[in-house]
Design a protein around this motif. Sequence first.
Motif, short mmCIF file in Angstrom:
data_model
loop_
_atom_site.label_atom_id
_atom_site.label_comp_id
_atom_site.label_asym_id
_atom_site.label_seq_id
_atom_site.Cartn_x
_atom_site.Cartn_y
_atom_site.Cartn_z
N UNK A 186 31.31 -20.56 -55.14
CA UNK A 186 30.13 -20.09 -54.41
C UNK A 186 30.39 -20.20 -52.91
N UNK A 187 29.67 -19.40 -52.14
CA UNK A 187 29.79 -19.48 -50.69
C UNK A 187 28.45 -19.10 -50.08
N UNK A 188 28.25 -19.53 -48.84
CA UNK A 188 27.00 -19.25 -48.14
C UNK A 188 26.98 -17.86 -47.51
N UNK A 189 28.13 -17.21 -47.45
CA UNK A 189 28.20 -15.84 -46.94
C UNK A 189 29.22 -15.07 -47.77
N UNK A 190 29.08 -13.77 -47.79
CA UNK A 190 30.00 -12.93 -48.53
C UNK A 190 31.34 -12.87 -47.81
N UNK A 191 32.39 -13.15 -48.55
CA UNK A 191 33.75 -13.06 -48.02
C UNK A 191 34.25 -11.67 -48.36
N UNK A 192 34.76 -10.95 -47.36
CA UNK A 192 35.10 -9.54 -47.55
C UNK A 192 36.16 -9.29 -48.61
N UNK A 193 37.13 -10.17 -48.76
CA UNK A 193 38.16 -10.02 -49.78
C UNK A 193 38.67 -11.40 -50.15
N UNK A 194 38.62 -11.72 -51.44
CA UNK A 194 38.96 -13.06 -51.88
C UNK A 194 39.82 -13.02 -53.14
#
Length: 167
Positions: free
Chosen positions: A86-94
């Motif tokens: 999970x993360x608090x913001x969207x990561x563009x590419x993971x």
Amino acid sequence: MKHLARLLSLAVLVSAAILLANCGGDDGNEKTEEETQLDKLKGTWTLTESSVQFAGSGDDRFDGSALKLTFSGNYSAGGTYSYAVTSSKQVTASPWPSGGSWKFGSPVTSSIVRLDKQLDGSDDVTITYALSADAKTLTVQFTYAGAGYVVGRTESVEGAWEFVFTK
């Protein structure tokens, strides 16, 4: 007769000492190496800021994301377990899907296998991990060759990754 009584007493004492030395040491509840490692890994790990390496250099796409990796499951010999990212913001590419299953690789003390084939049909990912002596820092390294998760392009996540998490 006096010597016989002393020898008999000595024999009884030696027998009692041997009997007691062989008792109580192993109650059969000793944890396996896999169970011990699972206990250390289970829980939520938070990405250390600026601790992501991609292809040998720093990668800032996870900065400010408060990325969390959570391992869960109950021990079973050779079992599979769950993870969530999970993360608090969207990561563009993971290179991380939002969750899935994993199992221990070999050796158990430094290898896990992310079961991506079950998740989306792509190849499973072998992850090398290292725990600090106090089991509060987790470093994971893997080479990813699949499509990026979230909204990334394949070429933007293919390569060698290293993440450092703390508990």
